[in-house]
Write a protein that holds these residues in place. Structure first.
Motif, mmCIF file in Angstrom:
data_model
loop_
_atom_site.group_PDB
_atom_site.id
_atom_site.type_symbol
_atom_site.label_atom_id
_atom_site.label_comp_id
_atom_site.label_asym_id
_atom_site.label_seq_id
_atom_site.Cartn_x
_atom_site.Cartn_y
_atom_site.Cartn_z
ATOM 1 N N LEU A 38 0.808 -1.227 0.000
ATOM 2 C CA LEU A 38 0.000 0.000 0.000
ATOM 3 C C LEU A 38 0.841 1.279 0.000
ATOM 4 O O LEU A 38 0.322 2.355 -0.301
ATOM 5 C CB LEU A 38 -0.955 0.003 1.197
ATOM 6 C CG LEU A 38 -2.132 -0.979 1.085
ATOM 7 C CD1 LEU A 38 -2.904 -1.024 2.390
ATOM 8 C CD2 LEU A 38 -3.051 -0.612 -0.066
ATOM 9 N N GLY A 39 2.128 1.149 0.331
ATOM 10 C CA GLY A 39 3.002 2.313 0.233
ATOM 11 C C GLY A 39 3.283 2.648 -1.231
ATOM 12 O O GLY A 39 3.325 3.810 -1.627
ATOM 13 N N ASP A 40 3.430 1.593 -2.045
ATOM 14 C CA ASP A 40 3.702 1.782 -3.470
ATOM 15 C C ASP A 40 2.430 1.977 -4.280
ATOM 16 O O ASP A 40 2.427 2.708 -5.263
ATOM 17 C CB ASP A 40 4.436 0.546 -4.028
ATOM 18 C CG ASP A 40 5.799 0.343 -3.390
ATOM 19 O OD1 ASP A 40 6.354 1.322 -2.850
ATOM 20 O OD2 ASP A 40 6.300 -0.793 -3.429
ATOM 21 N N ALA A 41 1.381 1.282 -3.864
ATOM 22 C CA ALA A 41 0.132 1.308 -4.637
ATOM 23 C C ALA A 41 -0.953 2.018 -3.844
ATOM 24 O O ALA A 41 -1.901 1.403 -3.371
ATOM 25 C CB ALA A 41 -0.285 -0.119 -4.983
ATOM 26 N N ARG A 42 -0.785 3.337 -3.685
ATOM 27 C CA ARG A 42 -1.719 4.086 -2.872
ATOM 28 C C ARG A 42 -3.130 4.105 -3.450
ATOM 29 O O ARG A 42 -4.103 4.320 -2.727
ATOM 30 C CB ARG A 42 -1.220 5.523 -2.691
ATOM 31 C CG ARG A 42 -0.113 5.569 -1.666
ATOM 32 C CD ARG A 42 0.691 6.830 -1.680
ATOM 33 N NE ARG A 42 1.826 6.666 -0.786
ATOM 34 C CZ ARG A 42 1.765 6.887 0.534
ATOM 35 N NH1 ARG A 42 0.666 7.309 1.088
ATOM 36 N NH2 ARG A 42 2.824 6.680 1.275
ATOM 37 N N GLY A 43 -3.222 3.855 -4.725
ATOM 38 C CA GLY A 43 -4.534 3.778 -5.358
ATOM 39 C C GLY A 43 -5.362 2.608 -4.836
ATOM 40 O O GLY A 43 -6.569 2.556 -5.051
ATOM 41 N N ARG A 44 -4.704 1.668 -4.134
ATOM 42 C CA ARG A 44 -5.434 0.514 -3.606
ATOM 43 C C ARG A 44 -5.919 0.722 -2.172
ATOM 44 O O ARG A 44 -6.576 -0.169 -1.607
ATOM 45 C CB ARG A 44 -4.545 -0.748 -3.663
ATOM 46 C CG ARG A 44 -4.041 -1.106 -5.055
ATOM 47 C CD ARG A 44 -5.171 -1.548 -5.970
ATOM 48 N NE ARG A 44 -5.839 -2.743 -5.494
ATOM 49 C CZ ARG A 44 -5.416 -3.979 -5.755
ATOM 50 N NH1 ARG A 44 -4.359 -4.182 -6.503
ATOM 51 N NH2 ARG A 44 -6.078 -5.034 -5.289
ATOM 52 N N LEU A 45 -5.552 1.861 -1.567
ATOM 53 C CA LEU A 45 -5.990 2.131 -0.189
ATOM 54 C C LEU A 45 -7.511 2.088 -0.058
ATOM 55 O O LEU A 45 -8.055 1.549 0.906
ATOM 56 C CB LEU A 45 -5.472 3.494 0.274
ATOM 57 C CG LEU A 45 -4.049 3.511 0.851
ATOM 58 C CD1 LEU A 45 -3.509 4.941 0.893
ATOM 59 C CD2 LEU A 45 -4.018 2.908 2.248
ATOM 60 N N ALA A 46 -8.187 2.644 -1.041
ATOM 61 C CA ALA A 46 -9.657 2.670 -0.987
ATOM 62 C C ALA A 46 -10.239 1.254 -1.024
ATOM 63 O O ALA A 46 -11.185 0.946 -0.303
ATOM 64 C CB ALA A 46 -10.215 3.522 -2.125
ATOM 65 N N ASP A 47 -9.625 0.387 -1.852
ATOM 66 C CA ASP A 47 -10.068 -1.019 -1.908
ATOM 67 C C ASP A 47 -9.919 -1.666 -0.537
ATOM 68 O O ASP A 47 -10.815 -2.378 -0.067
ATOM 69 C CB ASP A 47 -9.174 -1.852 -2.849
ATOM 70 C CG ASP A 47 -9.354 -1.487 -4.304
ATOM 71 O OD1 ASP A 47 -10.312 -0.765 -4.621
ATOM 72 O OD2 ASP A 47 -8.511 -1.935 -5.114
ATOM 73 N N ALA A 48 -8.740 -1.454 0.066
ATOM 74 C CA ALA A 48 -8.459 -2.059 1.367
ATOM 75 C C ALA A 48 -9.467 -1.575 2.398
ATOM 76 O O ALA A 48 -10.055 -2.372 3.139
ATOM 77 C CB ALA A 48 -7.034 -1.726 1.802
ATOM 78 N N GLU A 49 -9.678 -0.270 2.425
ATOM 79 C CA GLU A 49 -10.627 0.305 3.379
ATOM 80 C C GLU A 49 -12.036 -0.233 3.182
ATOM 81 O O GLU A 49 -12.732 -0.554 4.149
ATOM 82 C CB GLU A 49 -10.652 1.831 3.246
ATOM 83 C CG GLU A 49 -9.554 2.491 4.046
ATOM 84 C CD GLU A 49 -9.537 3.993 3.857
ATOM 85 O OE1 GLU A 49 -8.887 4.662 4.668
ATOM 86 O OE2 GLU A 49 -10.163 4.493 2.900
ATOM 87 N N SER A 50 -12.452 -0.344 1.942
ATOM 88 C CA SER A 50 -13.834 -0.783 1.731
ATOM 89 C C SER A 50 -13.992 -2.262 2.064
ATOM 90 O O SER A 50 -15.103 -2.730 2.326
ATOM 91 C CB SER A 50 -14.321 -0.445 0.320
ATOM 92 O OG SER A 50 -13.615 -1.183 -0.624
ATOM 93 N N ALA A 51 -12.883 -3.000 2.109
ATOM 94 C CA ALA A 51 -12.944 -4.404 2.548
ATOM 95 C C ALA A 51 -12.910 -4.499 4.079
ATOM 96 O O ALA A 51 -13.002 -5.586 4.637
ATOM 97 C CB ALA A 51 -11.793 -5.198 1.944
ATOM 98 N N GLY A 52 -12.738 -3.341 4.744
ATOM 99 C CA GLY A 52 -12.737 -3.351 6.207
ATOM 100 C C GLY A 52 -11.353 -3.404 6.827
ATOM 101 O O GLY A 52 -11.220 -3.581 8.044
#
Lengths: 78, 78
Positions: A38-52
């Motif tokens: 998630l440090g490299d792929a910050r665009g995936r933070l939203a995915d992670a968050e929405s998965a809880g």
């Protein structure tokens, strides 16, 4: 059906250990494991968050989040 | 060499979910997984503690503890 697992991490020592010992222990015949830094792929933070996901390392299996030990809070990666 | 994994739990809903989704996801070709209910097998509390387990559910892989989400503190199972 093959299950989908996403291992979210941030490169921290706790994360690396969990990846090597746990994420890579999943049965490759049944699980497709994607590793996301998630440090490299910050665009995936939203995915992670929405998965809880609230902290890393975390493994999301078929949409359910499992927090493994504690490396860093997701909020600190923004 | 086949790896040894011990999944410690206490029958809590968080534990059951982690067992079904994570402990049973390990590759049976590489991992021998033992499931230990610490409420029923109190004699195993000392083993869990000496492996560094502080809460359940937890998965100890080759001696390293991974705490998965949070169901109950080990201290509360005594």
């Amino acid at each position: 059906m093959r299950h989908k697992a996403v291992f979210y991490h941030a490169g921290c020592p706790v994360c690396v250990e969990a990846e090597q010992q746990l994420a890579q222990a999943l049965d490759p015949a049944r699980y497709e494991v994607e590793i996301v830094h998630l440090g490299d792929a910050r665009g995936r933070l939203a995915d992670a968050e929405s998965a809880g996901v609230r902290s890393v390392p975390a493994l999301v299996i078929d949409g359910q989040p499992f927090h493994i030990n504690f490396g860093a809070a997701l909020a600190d990666l923004r």
